[in-house]
Motif scaffolding. Sequence first.
Motif, PDB file in Angstrom:
ATOM      1  N   ILE A  74      25.472   5.050 -38.392  1.00 46.00           N
ATOM      2  CA  ILE A  74      24.107   5.283 -38.874  1.00 46.00           C
ATOM      3  C   ILE A  74      23.530   3.963 -39.376  1.00 46.00           C
ATOM      4  O   ILE A  74      24.200   3.191 -40.077  1.00 46.00           O
ATOM      5  CB  ILE A  74      24.097   6.329 -39.998  1.00 46.00           C
ATOM      6  CG1 ILE A  74      24.603   7.674 -39.462  1.00 46.00           C
ATOM      7  CG2 ILE A  74      22.697   6.491 -40.585  1.00 46.00           C
ATOM      8  CD1 ILE A  74      24.719   8.741 -40.533  1.00 46.00           C
ATOM      9  N   MET A  75      22.290   3.700 -39.027  1.00 48.99           N
ATOM     10  CA  MET A  75      21.616   2.475 -39.455  1.00 48.99           C
ATOM     11  C   MET A  75      21.014   2.707 -40.843  1.00 48.99           C
ATOM     12  O   MET A  75      19.879   3.172 -40.965  1.00 48.99           O
ATOM     13  CB  MET A  75      20.529   2.093 -38.446  1.00 48.99           C
ATOM     14  CG  MET A  75      19.959   0.694 -38.646  1.00 48.99           C
ATOM     15  SD  MET A  75      18.622   0.332 -37.458  1.00 48.99           S
ATOM     16  CE  MET A  75      19.537   0.288 -35.918  1.00 48.99           C
ATOM     17  N   LEU A  76      21.771   2.406 -41.886  1.00 51.79           N
ATOM     18  CA  LEU A  76      21.328   2.624 -43.258  1.00 51.79           C
ATOM     19  C   LEU A  76      20.546   1.418 -43.769  1.00 51.79           C
ATOM     20  O   LEU A  76      20.890   0.263 -43.488  1.00 51.79           O
ATOM     21  CB  LEU A  76      22.523   2.906 -44.162  1.00 51.79           C
ATOM     22  CG  LEU A  76      23.290   4.197 -43.827  1.00 51.79           C
ATOM     23  CD1 LEU A  76      24.579   4.278 -44.629  1.00 51.79           C
ATOM     24  CD2 LEU A  76      22.418   5.422 -44.090  1.00 51.79           C
ATOM     25  N   ASN A  77      19.520   1.692 -44.545  1.00 46.42           N
ATOM     26  CA  ASN A  77      18.566   0.674 -44.968  1.00 46.42           C
ATOM     27  C   ASN A  77      19.211  -0.436 -45.797  1.00 46.42           C
ATOM     28  O   ASN A  77      19.067  -1.623 -45.506  1.00 46.42           O
ATOM     29  CB  ASN A  77      17.435   1.341 -45.754  1.00 46.42           C
ATOM     30  CG  ASN A  77      16.371   0.364 -46.173  1.00 46.42           C
ATOM     31  OD1 ASN A  77      15.813  -0.345 -45.350  1.00 46.42           O
ATOM     32  ND2 ASN A  77      16.101   0.303 -47.475  1.00 46.42           N
ATOM     33  N   ASN A  78      19.951  -0.061 -46.854  1.00 44.91           N
ATOM     34  CA  ASN A  78      20.469  -1.082 -47.773  1.00 44.91           C
ATOM     35  C   ASN A  78      21.726  -1.784 -47.246  1.00 44.91           C
ATOM     36  O   ASN A  78      22.171  -2.768 -47.833  1.00 44.91           O
ATOM     37  CB  ASN A  78      20.743  -0.472 -49.157  1.00 44.91           C
ATOM     38  CG  ASN A  78      21.673   0.724 -49.090  1.00 44.91           C
ATOM     39  OD1 ASN A  78      21.763   1.384 -48.061  1.00 44.91           O
ATOM     40  ND2 ASN A  78      22.367   1.003 -50.185  1.00 44.91           N
ATOM     41  N   ASN A  79      22.300  -1.283 -46.165  1.00 43.80           N
ATOM     42  CA  ASN A  79      23.488  -1.926 -45.575  1.00 43.80           C
ATOM     43  C   ASN A  79      23.185  -2.672 -44.286  1.00 43.80           C
ATOM     44  O   ASN A  79      24.102  -3.223 -43.671  1.00 43.80           O
ATOM     45  CB  ASN A  79      24.563  -0.873 -45.271  1.00 43.80           C
ATOM     46  CG  ASN A  79      25.142  -0.258 -46.533  1.00 43.80           C
ATOM     47  OD1 ASN A  79      25.020  -0.831 -47.610  1.00 43.80           O
ATOM     48  ND2 ASN A  79      25.757   0.895 -46.404  1.00 43.80           N
ATOM     49  N   TRP A  80      21.921  -2.670 -43.877  1.00 46.30           N
ATOM     50  CA  TRP A  80      21.608  -3.111 -42.534  1.00 46.30           C
ATOM     51  C   TRP A  80      21.941  -4.588 -42.283  1.00 46.30           C
ATOM     52  O   TRP A  80      22.451  -4.953 -41.225  1.00 46.30           O
ATOM     53  CB  TRP A  80      20.149  -2.838 -42.201  1.00 46.30           C
ATOM     54  CG  TRP A  80      19.732  -3.357 -40.851  1.00 46.30           C
ATOM     55  CD1 TRP A  80      18.668  -4.163 -40.566  1.00 46.30           C
ATOM     56  CD2 TRP A  80      20.391  -3.112 -39.594  1.00 46.30           C
ATOM     57  NE1 TRP A  80      18.622  -4.440 -39.224  1.00 46.30           N
ATOM     58  CE2 TRP A  80      19.664  -3.798 -38.596  1.00 46.30           C
ATOM     59  CE3 TRP A  80      21.505  -2.386 -39.229  1.00 46.30           C
ATOM     60  CZ2 TRP A  80      20.025  -3.782 -37.259  1.00 46.30           C
ATOM     61  CZ3 TRP A  80      21.879  -2.363 -37.886  1.00 46.30           C
ATOM     62  CH2 TRP A  80      21.139  -3.056 -36.917  1.00 46.30           C
ATOM     63  N   GLU A  81      21.687  -5.449 -43.259  1.00 47.79           N
ATOM     64  CA  GLU A  81      21.935  -6.882 -43.036  1.00 47.79           C
ATOM     65  C   GLU A  81      23.412  -7.133 -42.742  1.00 47.79           C
ATOM     66  O   GLU A  81      23.766  -7.826 -41.777  1.00 47.79           O
ATOM     67  CB  GLU A  81      21.502  -7.689 -44.260  1.00 47.79           C
ATOM     68  CG  GLU A  81      21.664  -9.198 -44.052  1.00 47.79           C
ATOM     69  CD  GLU A  81      21.083 -10.011 -45.201  1.00 47.79           C
ATOM     70  OE1 GLU A  81      21.079 -11.254 -45.089  1.00 47.79           O
ATOM     71  OE2 GLU A  81      20.636  -9.403 -46.194  1.00 47.79           O
ATOM     72  N   GLU A  82      24.291  -6.549 -43.553  1.00 46.98           N
ATOM     73  CA  GLU A  82      25.724  -6.732 -43.347  1.00 46.98           C
ATOM     74  C   GLU A  82      26.193  -6.050 -42.060  1.00 46.98           C
ATOM     75  O   GLU A  82      26.988  -6.608 -41.302  1.00 46.98           O
ATOM     76  CB  GLU A  82      26.487  -6.175 -44.550  1.00 46.98           C
ATOM     77  CG  GLU A  82      27.990  -6.386 -44.464  1.00 46.98           C
ATOM     78  CD  GLU A  82      28.709  -5.854 -45.694  1.00 46.98           C
ATOM     79  OE1 GLU A  82      29.958  -5.834 -45.681  1.00 46.98           O
ATOM     80  OE2 GLU A  82      28.019  -5.448 -46.660  1.00 46.98           O
ATOM     81  N   ASP A  83      25.684  -4.832 -41.825  1.00 44.98           N
ATOM     82  CA  ASP A  83      26.075  -4.097 -40.613  1.00 44.98           C
ATOM     83  C   ASP A  83      25.637  -4.823 -39.354  1.00 44.98           C
ATOM     84  O   ASP A  83      26.347  -4.835 -38.343  1.00 44.98           O
ATOM     85  CB  ASP A  83      25.484  -2.687 -40.641  1.00 44.98           C
ATOM     86  CG  ASP A  83      26.268  -1.751 -41.537  1.00 44.98           C
ATOM     87  OD1 ASP A  83      27.261  -2.203 -42.137  1.00 44.98           O
ATOM     88  OD2 ASP A  83      25.885  -0.573 -41.655  1.00 44.98           O
ATOM     89  N   TYR A  84      24.436  -5.399 -39.404  1.00 43.62           N
ATOM     90  CA  TYR A  84      23.934  -6.101 -38.224  1.00 43.62           C
ATOM     91  C   TYR A  84      24.865  -7.252 -37.852  1.00 43.62           C
ATOM     92  O   TYR A  84      25.203  -7.447 -36.669  1.00 43.62           O
ATOM     93  CB  TYR A  84      22.516  -6.632 -38.481  1.00 43.62           C
ATOM     94  CG  TYR A  84      21.969  -7.436 -37.318  1.00 43.62           C
ATOM     95  CD1 TYR A  84      21.519  -6.802 -36.165  1.00 43.62           C
ATOM     96  CD2 TYR A  84      21.960  -8.827 -37.364  1.00 43.62           C
ATOM     97  CE1 TYR A  84      21.049  -7.540 -35.083  1.00 43.62           C
ATOM     98  CE2 TYR A  84      21.490  -9.569 -36.292  1.00 43.62           C
ATOM     99  CZ  TYR A  84      21.038  -8.925 -35.155  1.00 43.62           C
ATOM    100  OH  TYR A  84      20.583  -9.658 -34.080  1.00 43.62           O
ATOM    101  N   MET A  85      25.301  -8.015 -38.854  1.00 43.78           N
ATOM    102  CA  MET A  85      26.189  -9.154 -38.583  1.00 43.78           C
ATOM    103  C   MET A  85      27.571  -8.680 -38.114  1.00 43.78           C
ATOM    104  O   MET A  85      28.193  -9.314 -37.262  1.00 43.78           O
ATOM    105  CB  MET A  85      26.322 -10.025 -39.839  1.00 43.78           C
ATOM    106  CG  MET A  85      25.045 -10.779 -40.206  1.00 43.78           C
ATOM    107  SD  MET A  85      25.269 -11.946 -41.564  1.00 43.78           S
ATOM    108  CE  MET A  85      25.571 -10.817 -42.934  1.00 43.78           C
TER     109      MET A  85
END
Length: 458
Positions: A74-85
């Motif tokens: 799931i693309m969560l808002n507050n985790n997106w920067e770390e998840d994207y990398m």
Amino acid sequence: MANNIKDIQGNYTKIKDILDCNYDEINGYDFYRYLFPNNQNEGEDSGEHYKPNAIYLYRDEEEENPKRTYKKRIMLNNNWEEDYMNYVECNDKTLCSGLSYRGKTNRLENAQHMNALVFDLDAVGEDELFNLRARIGRKPEAYRTLPQPTFIVMSGTGLHIYYVFKDPIDLYPNIKLQLKQLKYDLTFRMWDYKGTSKEKQVQYQSINQGFRMVGSINDKYDLEVVAFKTGGKVTLDYLNSYAMKEENKVDINRPFKPSKYSKEEAKEKFPEWHQRVIVEGDKNAKKWNIKRDLYDWWLRQKDKVLGGHRYFYLMCMAIYGVKCNIPKEEVREDMLDVFDYLADIDHSNPLTEKDLYSALEVYDRGYYNFTINDIEKLTDIRIERNKRNYQNQRDHLEEARMIRDLRMKREGKKWTDNNGRPSKESLVKEYIEKNPDDNPTKIAKNLGISRTTVYKYL
């Protein structure tokens, strides 16, 4: 093959240079922030109803099972920067659609909002890009003109065209069907052989089709998927104005198909449906009972597959497997058997085993009632309909008998006259007169009728 890859990489560089000179490049992190601004935060309580979120698929480098091509996240808002990398950037296999879903599953039945309508345009060179750019943004009445997209994304050998909505579209059941028709309509308008694409066959896709994510790598050619901002967000009315046929426009005031019956009439006319849906609360589409003959027939259609439709042929193999209750393992083995044949079909994109396992992921109950029209669109394989004119067998036979009796009446005959054909009674009696010593079994065998019929007249 090496020269082909070199040519593709050279074409990629030329297309990127043209887009760089005319539009601003946007990185993948910002791209998906723009596409899905309302994703949920981790741990956020969404109350009684699910808050829809984007769901993407990614390849886990530590995954040892080759059958498992993707994992969902799931693309969560507050985790997106770390998840994207961690999961997207430079990953060689990540996919995301333009829809947001309730829950943790990216099935169409769980889709709640359409944030973007996305089109795939294969085999685009310099000339095709020039024609495409010349056509976008002009008035709908102009020949082959196209609405101004929000983004143009380079996928490797082609382009992904994104139309991001100002207000996400609520995906009621009938709205999903209407959006599918609108996408088919605009796909036909966009995909112009020798105009905007070097591929002759138009490739139609579903509204929840996943696309290589911006910032990831096209593993077939080792090319980065990059995006360019080409316009602003759009409205549904704007896209509707470019539909070639009036009936393919989306009417958000028709979220459901109007019923022809009241609840009382439906209960009397469709008691099984009433018990299952109203009383038991089972809202899932009823599964048809289909013999495996249909699945076996589909396997024999491989010689009709054209280059741009190989993946969709495999995908529909999985769908027919679901329809006909074929075990998933058997479908997988059949896909492997046909893979080499499909891979040899000429196309600008090679077919890989990753594509095979991706196609196998649609082996899911949500595709029980996938329609003939959709399968034809996706695969470009003509499917002959039955001859009942969409009637059930009982009504079809009743109508056929009425036509038969009317024809006989015009000829002054009756169906029971047998048109001069001897009745079974006369056949049996005549045979017995000539062969009085034969037993019933021999009589039945020689006349080609049942022993019961013989006993009836014996």
